[in-house]
Design a protein around this motif. Structure first.
Motif, PDB file in Angstrom:
ATOM      1  N   LEU A 163       2.726   8.651  10.261  1.00 16.45           N
ATOM      2  CA  LEU A 163       1.705   9.195   9.352  1.00 16.45           C
ATOM      3  C   LEU A 163       1.731  10.717   9.324  1.00 16.45           C
ATOM      4  O   LEU A 163       1.470  11.332   8.296  1.00 16.45           O
ATOM      5  CB  LEU A 163       0.305   8.748   9.789  1.00 16.45           C
ATOM      6  N   LEU A 216       0.821  -1.217   0.000  1.00 13.63           N
ATOM      7  CA  LEU A 216       0.000   0.000   0.000  1.00 13.63           C
ATOM      8  C   LEU A 216       0.851   1.262   0.000  1.00 13.63           C
ATOM      9  O   LEU A 216       0.386   2.316  -0.424  1.00 13.63           O
ATOM     10  CB  LEU A 216      -0.931   0.019   1.226  1.00 13.63           C
ATOM     11  N   VAL A 217       2.086   1.184   0.504  1.00 14.49           N
ATOM     12  CA  VAL A 217       2.913   2.390   0.568  1.00 14.49           C
ATOM     13  C   VAL A 217       3.812   2.541  -0.655  1.00 14.49           C
ATOM     14  O   VAL A 217       4.661   3.429  -0.690  1.00 14.49           O
ATOM     15  CB  VAL A 217       3.763   2.458   1.862  1.00 14.49           C
ATOM     16  N   GLY A 262       3.197   3.796  -3.413  1.00 14.36           N
ATOM     17  CA  GLY A 262       3.042   5.142  -3.951  1.00 14.36           C
ATOM     18  C   GLY A 262       3.816   6.180  -3.164  1.00 14.36           C
ATOM     19  O   GLY A 262       4.147   7.244  -3.685  1.00 14.36           O
ATOM     20  N   SER A 263       4.109   5.894  -1.897  1.00 15.21           N
ATOM     21  CA  SER A 263       4.841   6.848  -1.067  1.00 15.21           C
ATOM     22  C   SER A 263       6.336   6.815  -1.335  1.00 15.21           C
ATOM     23  O   SER A 263       6.972   7.852  -1.393  1.00 15.21           O
ATOM     24  CB  SER A 263       4.604   6.572   0.426  1.00 15.21           C
ATOM     25  N   ARG A 320       3.224  12.927   6.535  1.00 12.77           N
ATOM     26  CA  ARG A 320       2.598  13.099   5.226  1.00 12.77           C
ATOM     27  C   ARG A 320       1.164  13.580   5.336  1.00 12.77           C
ATOM     28  O   ARG A 320       0.648  14.208   4.423  1.00 12.77           O
ATOM     29  CB  ARG A 320       2.556  11.761   4.480  1.00 12.77           C
ATOM     30  N   ARG A 360      -0.044  -1.110  -9.755  1.00 13.96           N
ATOM     31  CA  ARG A 360       1.125  -0.298  -9.388  1.00 13.96           C
ATOM     32  C   ARG A 360       2.356  -1.153  -9.137  1.00 13.96           C
ATOM     33  O   ARG A 360       3.474  -0.683  -9.288  1.00 13.96           O
ATOM     34  CB  ARG A 360       0.850   0.472  -8.091  1.00 13.96           C
ATOM     35  N   LEU A 409      -2.148   4.952   4.650  1.00 13.37           N
ATOM     36  CA  LEU A 409      -0.953   4.411   3.998  1.00 13.37           C
ATOM     37  C   LEU A 409      -0.946   4.693   2.500  1.00 13.37           C
ATOM     38  O   LEU A 409       0.116   4.719   1.882  1.00 13.37           O
ATOM     39  CB  LEU A 409      -0.859   2.890   4.222  1.00 13.37           C
ATOM     40  N   VAL A 410      -2.127   4.878   1.894  1.00 11.46           N
ATOM     41  CA  VAL A 410      -2.162   5.093   0.445  1.00 11.46           C
ATOM     42  C   VAL A 410      -2.153   6.576   0.082  1.00 11.46           C
ATOM     43  O   VAL A 410      -2.315   6.928  -1.086  1.00 11.46           O
ATOM     44  CB  VAL A 410      -3.369   4.394  -0.234  1.00 11.46           C
ATOM     45  N   ALA A 411      -1.958   7.449   1.072  1.00 11.36           N
ATOM     46  CA  ALA A 411      -1.946   8.888   0.778  1.00 11.36           C
ATOM     47  C   ALA A 411      -0.902   9.217  -0.284  1.00 11.36           C
ATOM     48  O   ALA A 411      -1.120  10.075  -1.139  1.00 11.36           O
ATOM     49  CB  ALA A 411      -1.692   9.689   2.053  1.00 11.36           C
ATOM     50  N   GLY A 412       0.225   8.518  -0.256  1.00  6.81           N
ATOM     51  CA  GLY A 412       1.261   8.760  -1.253  1.00  6.81           C
ATOM     52  C   GLY A 412       0.833   8.345  -2.649  1.00  6.81           C
ATOM     53  O   GLY A 412       1.365   8.834  -3.641  1.00  6.81           O
ATOM     54  N   SER A 413      -0.131   7.433  -2.749  1.00 12.31           N
ATOM     55  CA  SER A 413      -0.587   6.972  -4.061  1.00 12.31           C
ATOM     56  C   SER A 413      -1.563   7.942  -4.699  1.00 12.31           C
ATOM     57  O   SER A 413      -1.491   8.194  -5.890  1.00 12.31           O
ATOM     58  CB  SER A 413      -1.271   5.600  -3.947  1.00 12.31           C
ATOM     59  N   SER A 465       0.726   8.852 -10.603  1.00 10.80           N
ATOM     60  CA  SER A 465       1.090   8.978  -9.193  1.00 10.80           C
ATOM     61  C   SER A 465       1.502  10.415  -8.947  1.00 10.80           C
ATOM     62  O   SER A 465       1.941  10.762  -7.923  1.00 10.80           O
ATOM     63  CB  SER A 465       2.197   7.993  -8.834  1.00 10.80           C
TER      64      SER A 465
END
Lengths: 365, 365
Positions: free
Chosen positions: B142, A114-115, A117-118, B145, A145, B114-118, A365
């Motif tokens: 967390l 899930l991370v 993308g970070s 971000r 992804r 956790l997917v905020a970066g995506s 992204s």
């Protein structure tokens, strides 16, 4: 290592830098149980043998040949399946990875992808279990992804809508398993006490063949105990011996001494580690054609693949026609930790070169 | 709504677009239990009242005034705390959010942030529980971000290393609670059967004051049952009545009729919803000074905040000095769903304008 080429003899010669992320539940290498942890542990050691610069991200102590970054001070297997350890573990990855300068991340956890993308690094995810239901939709989403790796083509076929990047069969270290050319008379059932694994078919087949059967299975969960009491216990007796759960040396001895491993599964087994463990001991596999079975067992060479339970008794009686050395050789060639590492190195290099999963159309992204 | 200004009367006049993400365990609004779900449900309704364009992302049916995107066909509260539903829910967010065109995401789940970066959208995360231990390090990570919101300054103070963006106290809809100016004689203990909640201090205080005590508590988990049997059950009898777990109308009637809510906590309560539920009924709160208590209870106006358990009996006897109308008014002014929505709208606008959490130095995405 066998005949597999080392990294530094390959074309580009560049040292590949990989971070392998293991689950938060157990330290590596695991003491006894822990299929994913065993695989990660064998994989990173074999990658180091190939000259890959590997860092293992896992909880607890440093226990492999790879470089190590702890994701937590300890591992608690009692929390397995709970959300909090998963997300705590995953949340640390972007920062740990930023310090590492790796080309590729290979994530073997549930929440870790899930991370992706970070941290933005090319990420390989192995689908370590079934890909039906919620897990299927999860892996399908991740595959947009991350580069999703299957354990078998059968597993891939059950989720054709995911963008699979590759199939890499699991592997074991053959030298950890005792090879034995001369077998005892019994057939061995070894697995979970679940209808998926077909213990009733195993008993019926051994009885019909007039052969002794040793039945060894994990029987700890309520559902496993209930299935045992209702369906298996009433069939015990005579030449069918129930010995409960086994591990370590006892498991190896049982595998090495058996006429064959009897693997009459009634579900879409994504891989079936016990088949290659048996073969590593020189023990052929008599199995039903479900899931990964026909990819793992070479019919007539390392065992017998049957289409119906009624064919199992005859196959049990023909187990001695299989050459134990061919079984061991199949593991050394195709299902060893060295082959596993060679397979993953190929995937890592592809992914590092292309920067992501196979299909072109990915969300921004 | 009280005297709170509507969005379209505010400075910039722009319609704010927000996605509120609720946990995967329950449909909204929840039937009975579900603190986070109640808050999300009241929040989105009150945001709609303020003219904010809100979309709720939650499992199951459409049950609030906000627009709705289902994250799954059903919700299964029996799976609460397990990793798989959390990650399946979180993995869908980037795609759901891409279709929505929102300015800010407000995530109330564990794995969602956790997917905020995506998805790359400014993200507000409310810390709905304690921030000690693993959860503390999770929220700290967390907060690099996402914009982390506390329920109380006390909660913030327990994790000073996190980059807190704001404190927004919880709220209830006062109109859902029956106001009652004339009280019965009993003090009420209402919570979990846990030493954290101080049921033994409650019994001791009521006995010392010579007042009847009604003891109502969730007592379902093994630890709760064991604590009850070992520590509380032996103290029952006389004017101390144990009535088990209550909800719905019975809970409201008990709250409205009580001389006071007795809240002798022995832990760092991050907020304490039951205090504002009591006050909404016009019932004062007699509590120990821990966690958010001094922020929620206005000493001498909506209840009595005691420093030591020995002060509780005198405070119980002085409960009638508190004006029930002042308790209700405090909820309407400071702890209503309307105030909650006003508080969050302020945070959303800050975060939408700045694009992220408070501190400047953030890891590159």
């Amino acid at each position: 290592m066998g005949a597999l080429p080392r990294t530094d003899r390959e074309g580009d010669g560049a040292a590949l830098r990989v971070a392998v992320v293991a689950p938060p539940w157990l330290e590596l290498p695991p003491d006894a149980y822990g299929g994913v942890e065993s695989m990660c542990s064998d994989l990173v050691d074999a990658l180091v043998d190939r000259g890959v610069a590997v860092t293992l991200l896992a909880p607890g102590r440093h226990g492999t040949a790879a470089a190590f970054r702890p994701t937590g001070p300890t591992a608690d297997p009692r929390l397995m399946g709970q959300a909090l350890p998963e997300v705590v573990h995953a949340a640390q990855l972007p920062e740990l990875l930023m310090d590492l300068c790796v080309d590729v991340v290979h994530d073997n956890t549930l929440a870790g992808p899930l991370v992706a993308g970070s941290h933005g690094l090319p990420t390989v995810v192995t689908a370590h279990g079934p890909v039906q239901g919620d897990l299927g939709s999860y892996y399908r989403t991740l595959s947009r992804r991350a580069s999703l790796v299957a354990l078998s083509d059968a597993q891939r076929a059950h989720l054709p809508s995911a963008r699979w990047a590759a199939t890499v069969p699991n592997g074991v270290r053959p030298e950890r398993f005792p090879f034995r050319a001369t077998k005892d008379g019994y057939a061995l059932f070894l697995g979970r006490m679940s209808p998926d694994k077909g213990p009733v078919w195993a008993i019926d087949a051994a009885r019909a063949a007039g052969l002794p059967l040793v039945l060894a299975a994990k029987c700890r969960e309520d559902a496993e105990k209930a299935y045992f009491e209702d369906n298996v216990e009433p069939l015990l007796g005579g030449a069918v011996e129930w010995i409960g759960e086994v591990g370590g040396q006892q498991k190896h001895d049982l595998l090495a001494g058996a006429r064959c491993l009897l693997f009459p599964i009634d579900w879409e087994e994504p891989f079936g580690m016990v088949m290659i463990e048996a073969m590593a001991c020189g023990t052929p596999v008599v199995a039903l054609r479900r899931g990964a079975v026909p990819e793992v067992v070479d019919h007539g060479r390392t065992g017998w693949v049957c289409d119906r339970p009624a064919e199992l008794p005859a196959a049990l009686l023909r187990a001695a026609e299989i050459d134990p050395r061919a079984c061991r050789a199949a593991v050394e060639d195709r299902f060893s930790a060295a082959a596993l590492a060679a397979g993953y190195e190929r995937v890592y290099r592809q992914v590092a070169a292309s920067g992501g999963p196979p299909a072109a159309a990915r969300p921004a992204s």
